[in-house]
Design a protein around this motif. Structure first.
Motif, mmCIF file in Angstrom:
data_model
loop_
_atom_site.group_PDB
_atom_site.id
_atom_site.type_symbol
_atom_site.label_atom_id
_atom_site.label_comp_id
_atom_site.label_asym_id
_atom_site.label_seq_id
_atom_site.Cartn_x
_atom_site.Cartn_y
_atom_site.Cartn_z
ATOM 1 N N LEU A 161 0.821 -1.202 0.000
ATOM 2 C CA LEU A 161 0.000 0.000 0.000
ATOM 3 C C LEU A 161 0.858 1.256 0.000
ATOM 4 O O LEU A 161 0.493 2.267 -0.600
ATOM 5 N N SER A 162 2.000 1.204 0.686
ATOM 6 C CA SER A 162 2.889 2.358 0.744
ATOM 7 C C SER A 162 4.280 1.924 1.186
ATOM 8 O O SER A 162 4.417 1.055 2.050
ATOM 9 N N ASP A 163 5.293 2.527 0.572
ATOM 10 C CA ASP A 163 6.666 2.367 1.065
ATOM 11 C C ASP A 163 7.351 3.728 1.051
ATOM 12 O O ASP A 163 8.539 3.845 0.811
ATOM 13 N N ASN A 164 6.546 4.773 1.313
ATOM 14 C CA ASN A 164 7.041 6.140 1.267
ATOM 15 C C ASN A 164 8.063 6.419 2.367
ATOM 16 O O ASN A 164 9.073 7.073 2.128
ATOM 17 N N TRP A 165 7.794 5.916 3.571
ATOM 18 C CA TRP A 165 8.721 6.090 4.695
ATOM 19 C C TRP A 165 9.112 4.719 5.214
ATOM 20 O O TRP A 165 10.229 4.276 5.107
ATOM 21 N N TYR A 166 8.101 4.021 5.790
ATOM 22 C CA TYR A 166 8.268 2.610 6.116
ATOM 23 C C TYR A 166 7.321 1.827 5.220
ATOM 24 O O TYR A 166 6.827 2.366 4.234
ATOM 25 N N VAL A 167 7.042 0.577 5.551
ATOM 26 C CA VAL A 167 6.282 -0.279 4.640
ATOM 27 C C VAL A 167 4.910 -0.613 5.221
ATOM 28 O O VAL A 167 4.797 -1.145 6.331
ATOM 29 N N ARG A 219 7.859 -0.941 10.479
ATOM 30 C CA ARG A 219 8.795 0.173 10.652
ATOM 31 C C ARG A 219 10.087 -0.307 11.296
ATOM 32 O O ARG A 219 10.899 0.496 11.759
ATOM 33 N N GLY A 220 10.294 -1.628 11.322
ATOM 34 C CA GLY A 220 11.483 -2.181 11.939
ATOM 35 C C GLY A 220 11.282 -2.374 13.430
ATOM 36 O O GLY A 220 10.238 -2.059 13.993
ATOM 37 N N ASN A 221 12.311 -2.909 14.090
ATOM 38 C CA ASN A 221 12.269 -3.118 15.532
ATOM 39 C C ASN A 221 13.048 -2.021 16.246
ATOM 40 O O ASN A 221 13.815 -1.281 15.629
ATOM 41 N N GLY A 222 12.852 -1.903 17.541
ATOM 42 C CA GLY A 222 13.495 -0.829 18.276
ATOM 43 C C GLY A 222 14.008 -1.260 19.637
ATOM 44 O O GLY A 222 13.865 -2.418 20.045
ATOM 45 N N ALA A 223 14.618 -0.314 20.349
ATOM 46 C CA ALA A 223 15.139 -0.561 21.688
ATOM 47 C C ALA A 223 14.984 0.698 22.516
ATOM 48 O O ALA A 223 14.992 1.816 21.986
ATOM 49 N N THR A 224 14.829 0.516 23.831
ATOM 50 C CA THR A 224 14.707 1.642 24.744
ATOM 51 C C THR A 224 15.458 1.328 26.028
ATOM 52 O O THR A 224 15.645 0.156 26.367
ATOM 53 N N VAL A 269 1.052 -3.263 13.919
ATOM 54 C CA VAL A 269 2.456 -2.899 13.734
ATOM 55 C C VAL A 269 3.354 -4.093 14.058
ATOM 56 O O VAL A 269 3.133 -4.795 15.053
ATOM 57 N N THR A 270 4.375 -4.317 13.227
ATOM 58 C CA THR A 270 5.248 -5.488 13.404
ATOM 59 C C THR A 270 6.313 -5.284 14.472
ATOM 60 O O THR A 270 6.942 -6.247 14.915
ATOM 61 N N GLU A 271 6.542 -4.064 14.919
ATOM 62 C CA GLU A 271 7.689 -3.727 15.765
ATOM 63 C C GLU A 271 7.780 -4.521 17.066
ATOM 64 O O GLU A 271 6.805 -4.642 17.813
ATOM 65 N N ILE A 272 8.982 -5.030 17.345
ATOM 66 C CA ILE A 272 9.340 -5.578 18.646
ATOM 67 C C ILE A 272 10.244 -4.551 19.316
ATOM 68 O O ILE A 272 11.213 -4.088 18.720
ATOM 69 N N LEU A 273 9.920 -4.181 20.566
ATOM 70 C CA LEU A 273 10.744 -3.230 21.303
ATOM 71 C C LEU A 273 11.521 -3.980 22.386
ATOM 72 O O LEU A 273 10.938 -4.727 23.174
ATOM 73 N N HIS A 274 12.846 -3.773 22.411
ATOM 74 C CA HIS A 274 13.724 -4.396 23.398
ATOM 75 C C HIS A 274 13.957 -3.401 24.531
ATOM 76 O O HIS A 274 14.353 -2.261 24.289
ATOM 77 N N PHE A 275 13.741 -3.835 25.784
ATOM 78 C CA PHE A 275 13.836 -2.963 26.950
ATOM 79 C C PHE A 275 15.138 -3.227 27.709
ATOM 80 O O PHE A 275 15.480 -4.379 28.000
ATOM 81 N N TYR A 276 15.838 -2.133 28.057
ATOM 82 C CA TYR A 276 17.094 -2.233 28.801
ATOM 83 C C TYR A 276 17.094 -1.236 29.954
ATOM 84 O O TYR A 276 16.315 -0.281 29.981
ATOM 85 N N SER A 277 18.009 -1.466 30.897
ATOM 86 C CA SER A 277 18.254 -0.492 31.966
ATOM 87 C C SER A 277 19.755 -0.396 32.185
ATOM 88 O O SER A 277 20.519 -1.280 31.782
ATOM 89 N N SER A 278 20.171 0.687 32.823
ATOM 90 C CA SER A 278 21.591 0.873 33.149
ATOM 91 C C SER A 278 21.690 1.738 34.392
ATOM 92 O O SER A 278 21.151 2.838 34.432
#
Length: 199
Positions: free
Chosen positions: A17-23, A48-53, A129-138
């Motif tokens: 349907l669109s690949d203007n920015w993400y898919v 929109r890909g996967n992410g991390a926080t 949305v396909t995104e998997i978000l990985h959670f971290y701490s420090s």
């Protein structure tokens, strides 16, 4: 290539349907229901890909490092300013989640982290949305103060906030999360994503 590991799902058609920015795709498929009959369904899927926080925290001072950024989707959905108070986060860029969040931390906050702890991972909006978000701490002993000349490379503000500043402002506009592993480290409610613009 769509994985076909579930015998109860048959992919019939995949339309771009669109690949203007993400898919953005429309997936048409058959799904086998509990009574064993097959039903044809269609869903839009945004990739929109996967992410991390990461949550940077100082247990002794009861503070965390957060960013403040303008988020257009919130602006068009009831957030009057479009500004969000957030933990440092970003999308993976052909790298591991660990490498990604170390890079994002320096780019957004100026801090360099030498050790991170994986808290967990989750699909953030699995209905579309396909995104998997990985959670971290420090914890504080594992990240270095930025040099006085160091500035974040992104268009966001970085600040250190007291936990109590947020815990005293509970409301329907705030979301508080407390993953077990972080809670054990901090002994409080440390992880949160706030929609309120009053912070």
């Amino acid at each position: 290539m769509i994985r076909q590991g579930n015998p109860r799902v048959r992919i019939l058609k995949e339309e771009m349907l669109s690949d203007n920015w993400y898919v953005l795709k429309k997936m048409t498929f058959e799904y086998q229901k509990q009574d064993d009959t097959w039903e044809t369904q269609a869903r839009e899927v945004y990739d929109r890909g996967n992410g991390a926080t990461i949550l940077l925290y100082n247990r002794a001072k009861q503070t965390v490092v957060l960013t403040k950024q303008f988020r257009m989707p919130t602006y068009v959905n009831g957030n009057d300013t479009g500004m969000l108070i957030e933990t440092c986060a970003g999308l993976l860029d052909r790298e591991t989640p660990e490498a990604s969040i170390v890079r994002e931390t320096e780019e957004e906050t100026g801090y360099r982290v030498s050790e991170i702890v994986k808290v967990g991972e989750a699909y953030m909006s699995p209905g579309s949305v396909t995104e998997i978000l990985h959670f971290y701490s420090s914890r504080r002993s594992k990240w270095c103060e930025p040099a006085k000349s160091a500035m974040p490379k992104r268009s966001c503000c970085c600040s250190m906030r007291k936990f109590t500043d947020f815990l005293s402002r509970r409301s329907s506009r705030c979301i508080f999360l407390s993953p077990d592993r972080i809670a054990q480290e901090l002994g409080t409610i440390p992880s949160f994503w706030s929609k309120t613009s009053a912070l």
